[in-house]
Design a protein around this motif. Structure first.
Motif, PDB file in Angstrom:
ATOM      1  N   PHE A 100      10.797 -45.879  17.508  1.00  0.00           N
ATOM      2  CA  PHE A 100       9.740 -45.517  16.564  1.00  0.00           C
ATOM      3  C   PHE A 100       8.430 -45.929  17.217  1.00  0.00           C
ATOM      4  O   PHE A 100       8.363 -46.993  17.849  1.00  0.00           O
ATOM      5  N   PRO A 101       7.382 -45.133  17.091  1.00  0.00           N
ATOM      6  CA  PRO A 101       6.121 -45.453  17.783  1.00  0.00           C
ATOM      7  C   PRO A 101       5.502 -46.763  17.304  1.00  0.00           C
ATOM      8  O   PRO A 101       4.738 -47.393  18.050  1.00  0.00           O
ATOM      9  N   PHE A 102       5.821 -47.182  16.083  1.00  0.00           N
ATOM     10  CA  PHE A 102       5.143 -48.347  15.493  1.00  0.00           C
ATOM     11  C   PHE A 102       5.968 -49.620  15.540  1.00  0.00           C
ATOM     12  O   PHE A 102       5.560 -50.643  14.992  1.00  0.00           O
ATOM     13  N   THR A 103       7.152 -49.571  16.149  1.00  0.00           N
ATOM     14  CA  THR A 103       7.936 -50.802  16.338  1.00  0.00           C
ATOM     15  C   THR A 103       8.387 -50.890  17.791  1.00  0.00           C
ATOM     16  O   THR A 103       8.629 -49.878  18.442  1.00  0.00           O
ATOM     17  N   GLU A 104       8.491 -52.117  18.268  1.00  0.00           N
ATOM     18  CA  GLU A 104       8.940 -52.334  19.660  1.00  0.00           C
ATOM     19  C   GLU A 104       9.513 -53.739  19.800  1.00  0.00           C
ATOM     20  O   GLU A 104       8.765 -54.698  19.609  1.00  0.00           O
ATOM     21  N   PRO A 105      10.774 -53.917  20.034  1.00  0.00           N
ATOM     22  CA  PRO A 105      11.780 -52.852  20.128  1.00  0.00           C
ATOM     23  C   PRO A 105      12.142 -52.279  18.759  1.00  0.00           C
ATOM     24  O   PRO A 105      11.840 -52.857  17.747  1.00  0.00           O
ATOM     25  N   HIS A 109      -1.289 -34.664  18.183  1.00  0.00           N
ATOM     26  CA  HIS A 109      -0.583 -33.987  19.279  1.00  0.00           C
ATOM     27  C   HIS A 109       0.441 -34.884  19.955  1.00  0.00           C
ATOM     28  O   HIS A 109       1.049 -34.485  20.943  1.00  0.00           O
ATOM     29  N   HIS A 110       0.651 -36.082  19.441  1.00  0.00           N
ATOM     30  CA  HIS A 110       1.740 -36.905  19.967  1.00  0.00           C
ATOM     31  C   HIS A 110       3.062 -36.217  19.645  1.00  0.00           C
ATOM     32  O   HIS A 110       3.254 -35.746  18.518  1.00  0.00           O
ATOM     33  N   PRO A 111       3.949 -36.123  20.626  1.00  0.00           N
ATOM     34  CA  PRO A 111       5.208 -35.400  20.352  1.00  0.00           C
ATOM     35  C   PRO A 111       6.010 -36.029  19.206  1.00  0.00           C
ATOM     36  O   PRO A 111       6.792 -35.334  18.544  1.00  0.00           O
ATOM     37  N   ALA A 112       5.785 -37.323  18.923  1.00  0.00           N
ATOM     38  CA  ALA A 112       6.553 -37.967  17.848  1.00  0.00           C
ATOM     39  C   ALA A 112       6.215 -37.380  16.489  1.00  0.00           C
ATOM     40  O   ALA A 112       6.961 -37.564  15.538  1.00  0.00           O
ATOM     41  N   ARG A 113       5.100 -36.668  16.366  1.00  0.00           N
ATOM     42  CA  ARG A 113       4.779 -36.065  15.067  1.00  0.00           C
ATOM     43  C   ARG A 113       5.809 -35.022  14.661  1.00  0.00           C
ATOM     44  O   ARG A 113       5.912 -34.667  13.504  1.00  0.00           O
ATOM     45  N   ASP A 114       6.557 -34.549  15.644  1.00  0.00           N
ATOM     46  CA  ASP A 114       7.620 -33.604  15.310  1.00  0.00           C
ATOM     47  C   ASP A 114       8.671 -34.224  14.399  1.00  0.00           C
ATOM     48  O   ASP A 114       9.395 -33.527  13.703  1.00  0.00           O
ATOM     49  N   MET A 115       8.744 -35.566  14.418  1.00  0.00           N
ATOM     50  CA  MET A 115       9.733 -36.231  13.564  1.00  0.00           C
ATOM     51  C   MET A 115       9.344 -36.104  12.096  1.00  0.00           C
ATOM     52  O   MET A 115      10.147 -36.332  11.219  1.00  0.00           O
ATOM     53  N   THR A 119      -5.757 -29.258   1.280  1.00  0.00           N
ATOM     54  CA  THR A 119      -6.864 -28.413   1.738  1.00  0.00           C
ATOM     55  C   THR A 119      -7.993 -29.255   2.290  1.00  0.00           C
ATOM     56  O   THR A 119      -8.875 -28.761   2.972  1.00  0.00           O
ATOM     57  N   ARG A 120      -7.983 -30.564   1.975  1.00  0.00           N
ATOM     58  CA  ARG A 120      -9.038 -31.415   2.527  1.00  0.00           C
ATOM     59  C   ARG A 120      -8.603 -31.938   3.905  1.00  0.00           C
ATOM     60  O   ARG A 120      -7.531 -32.531   4.026  1.00  0.00           O
ATOM     61  N   PRO A 121      -9.423 -31.685   4.948  1.00  0.00           N
ATOM     62  CA  PRO A 121      -9.030 -32.072   6.303  1.00  0.00           C
ATOM     63  C   PRO A 121      -8.696 -33.560   6.383  1.00  0.00           C
ATOM     64  O   PRO A 121      -9.417 -34.384   5.823  1.00  0.00           O
ATOM     65  N   GLY A 122      -7.608 -33.886   7.057  1.00  0.00           N
ATOM     66  CA  GLY A 122      -7.242 -35.285   7.255  1.00  0.00           C
ATOM     67  C   GLY A 122      -6.552 -35.931   6.082  1.00  0.00           C
ATOM     68  O   GLY A 122      -6.211 -37.103   6.140  1.00  0.00           O
ATOM     69  N   VAL A 123      -6.348 -35.181   4.986  1.00  0.00           N
ATOM     70  CA  VAL A 123      -5.652 -35.756   3.823  1.00  0.00           C
ATOM     71  C   VAL A 123      -4.301 -35.067   3.674  1.00  0.00           C
ATOM     72  O   VAL A 123      -4.202 -33.846   3.717  1.00  0.00           O
ATOM     73  N   LEU A 124      -3.248 -35.886   3.509  1.00  0.00           N
ATOM     74  CA  LEU A 124      -1.900 -35.339   3.496  1.00  0.00           C
ATOM     75  C   LEU A 124      -1.002 -36.128   2.540  1.00  0.00           C
ATOM     76  O   LEU A 124      -1.396 -37.186   2.035  1.00  0.00           O
ATOM     77  N   LEU A 125       0.178 -35.578   2.276  1.00  0.00           N
ATOM     78  CA  LEU A 125       1.187 -36.334   1.522  1.00  0.00           C
ATOM     79  C   LEU A 125       1.944 -37.175   2.539  1.00  0.00           C
ATOM     80  O   LEU A 125       2.387 -36.650   3.563  1.00  0.00           O
ATOM     81  N   ARG A 126       2.065 -38.457   2.278  1.00  0.00           N
ATOM     82  CA  ARG A 126       2.674 -39.317   3.299  1.00  0.00           C
ATOM     83  C   ARG A 126       4.082 -38.842   3.625  1.00  0.00           C
ATOM     84  O   ARG A 126       4.834 -38.424   2.748  1.00  0.00           O
ATOM     85  N   THR A 127       4.403 -38.925   4.904  1.00  0.00           N
ATOM     86  CA  THR A 127       5.707 -38.469   5.379  1.00  0.00           C
ATOM     87  C   THR A 127       6.707 -39.614   5.436  1.00  0.00           C
ATOM     88  O   THR A 127       7.893 -39.401   5.624  1.00  0.00           O
TER      89      THR A 127
END
Ligand code: PHE
Length: 342
Positions: free
Chosen positions: A252-257, A149-155, A162-170
Motif C-alpha cells: 500500500f502506498p501509505f504503509t511500509e512495510p 497519475h500514480h499507477p496505484a490509483r487504479d486500485m 462536479t467540483r474539481p478535487g472533491v470526491l467520495l472517499r474510496t
C-alpha cells in the motif's frame, strides 16, 4: 261494560307478557292502544252508555288505559335492554385478549458488525473518530503517497463530484491524516468507521458502496509486534479463540512495510474447501506500519514517532462469519435476508 273492560284488561296483560320482540310488541300496541285499538274504542263508546253507567265505566276505562300504557312502556324497555344485551354478547370485546405485538425491526447486519468491531477495539483502548465521506483529492490520495497519475490509483476507481478535487472517499485511509492532525502531538489509538464508494461494476463480490473500518495507532516505539498482537486479539475475538493468523507481505502506498492478514479457514480449519478456494486461508484485512511521509503529512516527526494502520471491510467480515454468498444482499433491502440477523 265493566265486565267487558275487566275481561279485556286480563287478556291484554296476558298477551303483553307473551310479546317477545319489539315487532310483536308494536302489534300488541296497535291491537289495544292504537287508534282503532280495543281500549281506545271502549273509551270512545262510553258516550253511548246510559248516563248513570258513564262515570264508573269512564273511570275504569281510563284506569285500564293508564295501566296498560305503563305496562307497555315497561315491556318495551325490557325488550330493548334484552336486544342490547344480545348484541353486546354477540359482538363481544374480550378485554383479556393479549394485544397485538408491533413488528420490531433489527439492526442492519453491517451496523451490527461495525458495532462488534468497535466493541472489540474499544477493549484495547481505541476511540471511534468520525471522518467525512466526501473528501478532497489531496487527503484521499496525495497525502497518502498517491500523487495524480500514480499507477496505484487504479486500485481505487473513484466517484468524482462536479467540483474539481472533491470526491467520495474510496477508502477510510484519508481519515488517518485527519486523525493525526486532530491529535497532534499526542499519541493516540483510533478506529475510523464509515462508508466508502468505488466506481466499479457491481458483482457478487463488489458493491459501489460499502463500509470500512480503519485503525490507526501513533506514538513512540510503536512496532510491527504491536500491530500483530492487536490484530491477533481482534481476529480471535471476532472469529474464535483458536484462530491462526498469517501475515503476507503486500503493498500500500501509505504503509511500509505492508501486509495482508489471513485467518485459517473457519469452515475447514486450513484443510482446504470451497469457502477458502482450497487455500486453507481467508483474507480479512490490509495493514502496515505508517509510511514516514504520511506521518509527516499528519504533523508527526517520523524520527520520533511511528505507527501502524489497518483497514477492513465489515461486509467482508460478515460474509466470512455467516457464510453470505453475495455482497449485493447487504444493500438490496430484502427483509428475508436482513431479518435473519435478529
Ligand atoms: N485503505 C486500504 C484499502 O482500502 C486498506 C488499508 C488501510 C491498508 C490501512 C493499509 C493500512 O484497501
Amino acid at each position: 261494560m265493566l265486565e267487558e273492560l275487566e275481561r279485556l284488561g286480563v287478556q291484554a296483560q296476558e298477551e303483553l307478557e307473551k310479546a317477545s320482540s319489539l315487532d310483536e310488541l308494536e302489534a300488541w300496541r296497535q291491537k289495544y292502544l292504537g287508534r282503532r285499538g280495543a281500549i281506545t274504542l271502549a273509551l270512545r263508546s262510553i258516550g253511548q252508555l246510559p248516563p248513570e253507567e258513564r262515570p264508573a265505566a269512564g273511570q275504569r276505562a281510563n284506569a285500564l288505559n293508564q295501566t296498560l300504557t305503563q305496562a307497555f312502556e315497561a315491556r318495551r324497555e325490557a325488550l330493548q335492554r334484552a336486544a342490547l344485551e344480545r348484541d353486546l354478547a354477540q359482538n363481544a370485546l374480550d378485554v383479556r385478549l393479549p394485544g397485538r405485538k408491533p413488528a420490531l425491526g433489527v439492526l442492519h447486519i453491517s451496523t451490527q458488525t461495525l458495532r462488534e468491531i468497535a466493541f472489540i477495539f474499544a477493549q484495547m483502548g481505541f476511540h471511534v473518530f468520525p471522518t467525512p465521506e466526501v473528501e478532497d483529492d489531496l487527503t484521499n490520495f496525495q497525502l497518502l503517497n498517491i500523487p495524480p497519475h500514480h499507477p496505484a490509483r487504479d486500485m481505487w476507481s473513484t466517484f468524482y463530484t462536479t467540483r474539481p478535487g472533491v470526491l467520495l472517499r474510496t477508502h477510510t485511509s484519508p481519515g488517518q491524516i485527519r486523525a493525526m492532525r486532530h491529535f497532534y502531538p499526542e499519541p493516540f489509538r483510533v478506529i475510523l468507521p464509515g462508508k466508502c464508494y468505488r466506481y466499479e461494476q457491481v458483482t457478487v463480490r463488489s458493491e459501489q458502496m460499502f463500509h470500512q473500518v480503519e485503525g490507526l495507532v501513533v506514538g513512540k516505539n510503536i512496532t510491527m509486534g504491536d500491530l500483530k498482537g492487536t490484530l491477533e486479539n481482534f481476529a480471535r475475538q471476532m472469529f474464535g479463540p483458536e484462530r491462526r493468523l498469517r501475515f503476507r507481505p503486500s503493498y500500500f502506498p501509505f504503509t511500509e512495510p505492508s501486509a495482508e492478514v489471513d485467518i485459517d479457514c473457519i469452515l475447514c480449519h486450513g484443510k482446504g474447501c470451497p469457502m477458502c478456494k482450497y487455500s486453507g486461508w481467508l483474507e480479512i484485512l490490509g495493514c502496515g506500519m505508517v509510511h514516514p511521509q504520511v506521518l509527516q503529512n499528519g504533523g508527526y516527526d517520523p524520527d520520533l514517532y511511528s505507527g501502524f494502520a489497518f483497514g477492513m471491510g465489515p461486509e467482508r467480515i460478515a460474509i466470512l462469519k455467516y457464510g453470505i454468498e453475495d455482497i449485493r444482499l447487504f444493500f438490496s433491502n430484502d427483509v428475508r435476508f436482513l431479518a435473519q440477523f435478529a
